[in-house]
Write an enzyme that holds these catalytic residues in place. Sequence first.
Site, PDB file in Angstrom:
ATOM      1  N   GLU A 110       2.475   0.464  18.610  1.00  0.00           N
ATOM      2  CA  GLU A 110       3.727   0.661  17.864  1.00  0.00           C
ATOM      3  C   GLU A 110       4.275   0.234  16.746  1.00  0.00           C
ATOM      4  O   GLU A 110       5.487  -0.327  16.768  1.00  0.00           O
ATOM      5  CB  GLU A 110       4.842   0.766  19.047  1.00  0.00           C
ATOM      6  CG  GLU A 110       4.309   1.864  20.258  1.00  0.00           C
ATOM      7  CD  GLU A 110       5.082   1.742  21.449  1.00  0.00           C
ATOM      8  OE1 GLU A 110       5.327   3.026  22.166  1.00  0.00           O
ATOM      9  OE2 GLU A 110       5.921   0.842  21.752  1.00  0.00           O
ATOM     10  N   TRP A 151       5.280  -1.497  33.950  1.00  0.00           N
ATOM     11  CA  TRP A 151       6.146  -2.158  32.847  1.00  0.00           C
ATOM     12  C   TRP A 151       7.491  -1.990  33.825  1.00  0.00           C
ATOM     13  O   TRP A 151       7.907  -1.371  34.692  1.00  0.00           O
ATOM     14  CB  TRP A 151       6.406  -1.072  31.766  1.00  0.00           C
ATOM     15  CG  TRP A 151       5.240  -0.941  31.015  1.00  0.00           C
ATOM     16  CD1 TRP A 151       4.062   0.105  31.168  1.00  0.00           C
ATOM     17  CD2 TRP A 151       4.715  -1.686  30.065  1.00  0.00           C
ATOM     18  NE1 TRP A 151       3.143   0.129  30.338  1.00  0.00           N
ATOM     19  CE2 TRP A 151       3.213  -1.244  29.714  1.00  0.00           C
ATOM     20  CE3 TRP A 151       5.047  -2.776  29.533  1.00  0.00           C
ATOM     21  CZ2 TRP A 151       2.605  -1.878  28.583  1.00  0.00           C
ATOM     22  CZ3 TRP A 151       4.142  -3.592  28.622  1.00  0.00           C
ATOM     23  CH2 TRP A 151       3.135  -3.077  28.005  1.00  0.00           C
ATOM     24  N   GLU A 193      11.004  -1.988  32.877  1.00  0.00           N
ATOM     25  CA  GLU A 193      12.479  -1.764  32.351  1.00  0.00           C
ATOM     26  C   GLU A 193      13.367  -1.536  33.565  1.00  0.00           C
ATOM     27  O   GLU A 193      14.588  -1.974  33.617  1.00  0.00           O
ATOM     28  CB  GLU A 193      12.324  -0.611  31.497  1.00  0.00           C
ATOM     29  CG  GLU A 193      11.897  -0.751  30.065  1.00  0.00           C
ATOM     30  CD  GLU A 193      10.421  -0.203  30.066  1.00  0.00           C
ATOM     31  OE1 GLU A 193       9.944   0.231  28.966  1.00  0.00           O
ATOM     32  OE2 GLU A 193       9.614  -0.406  30.862  1.00  0.00           O
ATOM     33  N   HIS A 252       6.818  -5.333  18.524  1.00  0.00           N
ATOM     34  CA  HIS A 252       7.475  -6.036  19.704  1.00  0.00           C
ATOM     35  C   HIS A 252       7.569  -7.388  19.951  1.00  0.00           C
ATOM     36  O   HIS A 252       7.342  -8.265  20.952  1.00  0.00           O
ATOM     37  CB  HIS A 252       6.330  -5.373  21.286  1.00  0.00           C
ATOM     38  CG  HIS A 252       6.295  -3.914  21.342  1.00  0.00           C
ATOM     39  ND1 HIS A 252       7.433  -3.316  21.936  1.00  0.00           N
ATOM     40  CD2 HIS A 252       5.515  -3.000  21.022  1.00  0.00           C
ATOM     41  CE1 HIS A 252       7.296  -1.985  21.814  1.00  0.00           C
ATOM     42  NE2 HIS A 252       6.007  -1.958  21.590  1.00  0.00           N
ATOM     43  N   PHE A 262       2.269   2.561  36.284  1.00  0.00           N
ATOM     44  CA  PHE A 262       2.858   2.546  37.531  1.00  0.00           C
ATOM     45  C   PHE A 262       4.127   2.389  37.546  1.00  0.00           C
ATOM     46  O   PHE A 262       5.373   2.320  38.583  1.00  0.00           O
ATOM     47  CB  PHE A 262       2.306   1.433  38.247  1.00  0.00           C
ATOM     48  CG  PHE A 262       1.048   1.863  39.040  1.00  0.00           C
ATOM     49  CD1 PHE A 262       0.254   3.144  38.875  1.00  0.00           C
ATOM     50  CD2 PHE A 262       0.456   0.926  39.784  1.00  0.00           C
ATOM     51  CE1 PHE A 262      -0.705   3.431  39.383  1.00  0.00           C
ATOM     52  CE2 PHE A 262      -1.001   1.298  40.546  1.00  0.00           C
ATOM     53  CZ  PHE A 262      -1.441   2.473  40.163  1.00  0.00           C
ATOM     54  N   ASP A 263       4.922   2.438  36.331  1.00  0.00           N
ATOM     55  CA  ASP A 263       6.366   2.594  36.188  1.00  0.00           C
ATOM     56  C   ASP A 263       6.883   3.703  36.343  1.00  0.00           C
ATOM     57  O   ASP A 263       8.073   3.953  36.295  1.00  0.00           O
ATOM     58  CB  ASP A 263       6.920   1.901  34.889  1.00  0.00           C
ATOM     59  CG  ASP A 263       6.050   2.427  33.546  1.00  0.00           C
ATOM     60  OD1 ASP A 263       4.780   2.549  33.829  1.00  0.00           O
ATOM     61  OD2 ASP A 263       6.706   2.949  32.871  1.00  0.00           O
ATOM     62  N   ASP A 280       7.500 -10.047  24.575  1.00  0.00           N
ATOM     63  CA  ASP A 280       7.951  -8.515  24.129  1.00  0.00           C
ATOM     64  C   ASP A 280       9.201  -8.600  23.454  1.00  0.00           C
ATOM     65  O   ASP A 280       9.738  -9.957  23.237  1.00  0.00           O
ATOM     66  CB  ASP A 280       7.930  -7.402  25.386  1.00  0.00           C
ATOM     67  CG  ASP A 280       7.372  -6.056  24.841  1.00  0.00           C
ATOM     68  OD1 ASP A 280       8.444  -5.570  24.067  1.00  0.00           O
ATOM     69  OD2 ASP A 280       6.631  -5.498  25.411  1.00  0.00           O
ATOM     70  N   ARG A 297      10.385  -7.801  30.344  1.00  0.00           N
ATOM     71  CA  ARG A 297      11.602  -7.288  30.537  1.00  0.00           C
ATOM     72  C   ARG A 297      12.348  -7.569  31.705  1.00  0.00           C
ATOM     73  O   ARG A 297      13.462  -7.633  31.649  1.00  0.00           O
ATOM     74  CB  ARG A 297      11.367  -5.424  30.791  1.00  0.00           C
ATOM     75  CG  ARG A 297      10.967  -4.981  29.369  1.00  0.00           C
ATOM     76  CD  ARG A 297      10.234  -3.825  29.556  1.00  0.00           C
ATOM     77  NE  ARG A 297       9.769  -3.194  28.231  1.00  0.00           N
ATOM     78  CZ  ARG A 297       8.783  -3.337  27.677  1.00  0.00           C
ATOM     79  NH1 ARG A 297       8.037  -4.366  27.948  1.00  0.00           N
ATOM     80  NH2 ARG A 297       8.725  -2.782  26.345  1.00  0.00           N
TER      81      ARG A 297
END
Length: 567
Positions: free
Chosen positions: A270, A391, A393, A220, A342-343, A171, A142
């Site tokens: 997912e 992550w 984002e 993904h 931890f995001d 991803d 990301r």
Amino acid sequence: MPVVPHPRYARVGSGLYLWPPRAHIALRGLGEGIVARDLRSVLAANGVRVTLPAPDRAHAPANITLEVARVPDARLGDEGYELRVDRRGVTMRANTEHGLFYALRTLEQLSSRSASGFTSQAVTVVDRPEYRWRGIHLDVARHFFPVPVVERYIDLAAHYKLNTFHWHLTDDQAWRLRSHRYLALGAGRESYSEADVREVVAYAARRYVTVVPEIDLPAHADAALRAYPNLACAHGTLCTTGAGLAFARGVLGDAAALFPSLYVHTGGDEVPSPALAAQPRFTNDLEGYLRARGRRLVGWDEILTPRLSPRAVVMVWTSRKRAAEAVRHGNDVVLASGALYFDAAQGDAAQEPRASAHMSTLEQVYDYVVMPSGLSAREARHVLGAQANLWTEHVATPERLFAMALPRELALAEVLWTPRERKSWGSFLARLPAQLAWLDAHGYPFRIPNASFALSGGPARFKAVPGHVQAVRTWTAAPSLTVTLSVPLGGAAIRYTTDGSAPSAASRLYRGPFTVALGAAPVRLRAAAFYHGRAGAVSECAIARTSRFSLRAHRNASASWSALVSP
């Protein structure tokens, strides 16, 4: 004792060892490898020049002795160590150089430099880790982070005795690993060359950190499908047969050639329902492909089906129940759920930088229980350990990256190294300021801890404000209370208000305990720590005066503010 993680056995001696300007090292059972060179570097940075004795004087007196045991010490295992510091010098002993590396990390944490010289606390420590997999994850798909940042991330992990770096390389957003057979992957995007990967892997190996690559398949995979649309099948997932399966084997083969890790992560999470039916066969095919190359497949817990090979490792992100199911299926597991994201925001979302829509406070990380309940001793051996996932984002810069990891990574380190029965939140908080000072000295950004309230002068009861983790309501029958503020960060200034306004750099500076008078209207105290021009989050304590009789209605509330709010 400022050691994170907390050791299994430690006895603090009296006095300090003052290092001489020139120190002699004795090596017992090992050559001048990683640890000896690392020791030279640590001591040189603190003004101590190091020499090794000549081979014919290997048993000459030395200031520091590094010893690999001839007969393995069952107390220590592969990563444990024994460290002794007294007025005569330092001895580090382990079954492997890996253990000596961790002994040196503890020695660093017990040492300091001042005007009088470089000193180490007299101590005896015998220690080994509780879990084999002590990991930290980084998503570079990301947002891309260049090699020097990745290496600093690994440095930090190694300093706190984490031994696994999970590198999420692909991803939907981007494919960050260049491929000589699929040249369109990563085209037009920042990505890592083979030389980059080899540099990072070697860098990590010198710090006894294993790099586990993740190639996320079959979902993904939008980045790959944009480059090769012919590989797409149901609902935008990679085809699990034919050309899609050949592609998966090819990129995993490339990863296996680049990364010496026993483990290769293949994602598996997912997957849209139209493609789910084909996933077990696809996963087992990849597991067999990697097994033939001497590797073990790791996947997110969606790969767990009755058909899953017991050799696959299940990384659990959904629920602890899922971890127990995987163990009983015969699979090794790694926990990576809940507070280990931890995001997530580290405090009230309104006061935090943009983050994922859940929360993970420092105390929630520290309270994380790795071992699923109800497992037999035999089943428990399948629990390899845990890791935190970061992550990206909402994480675009190195400064934000480290501030999201820290200080939560310190709590993670103790969770994974220290037996649960030896953990102590109070002890951790007492040791935290020394570690924040080390992070600051080495240029690692971290979240400034919350200021804490302590009230005295009369009985008081405390309740959390729903939807907040830094605000507390307080009731007391006392006409006034004395307020003490604190923060586990040396050199931080605390500023506060008593009218409910948000503290700023111009607000009243806390210099010591103060008294607030209580009347008919509640008093709304707010405080924040300020450090090097940065402001921490605001903590709040709203105090209402009530009668002694009414105070009894709050008897089930907490007896202190700190019982409800962590730094």
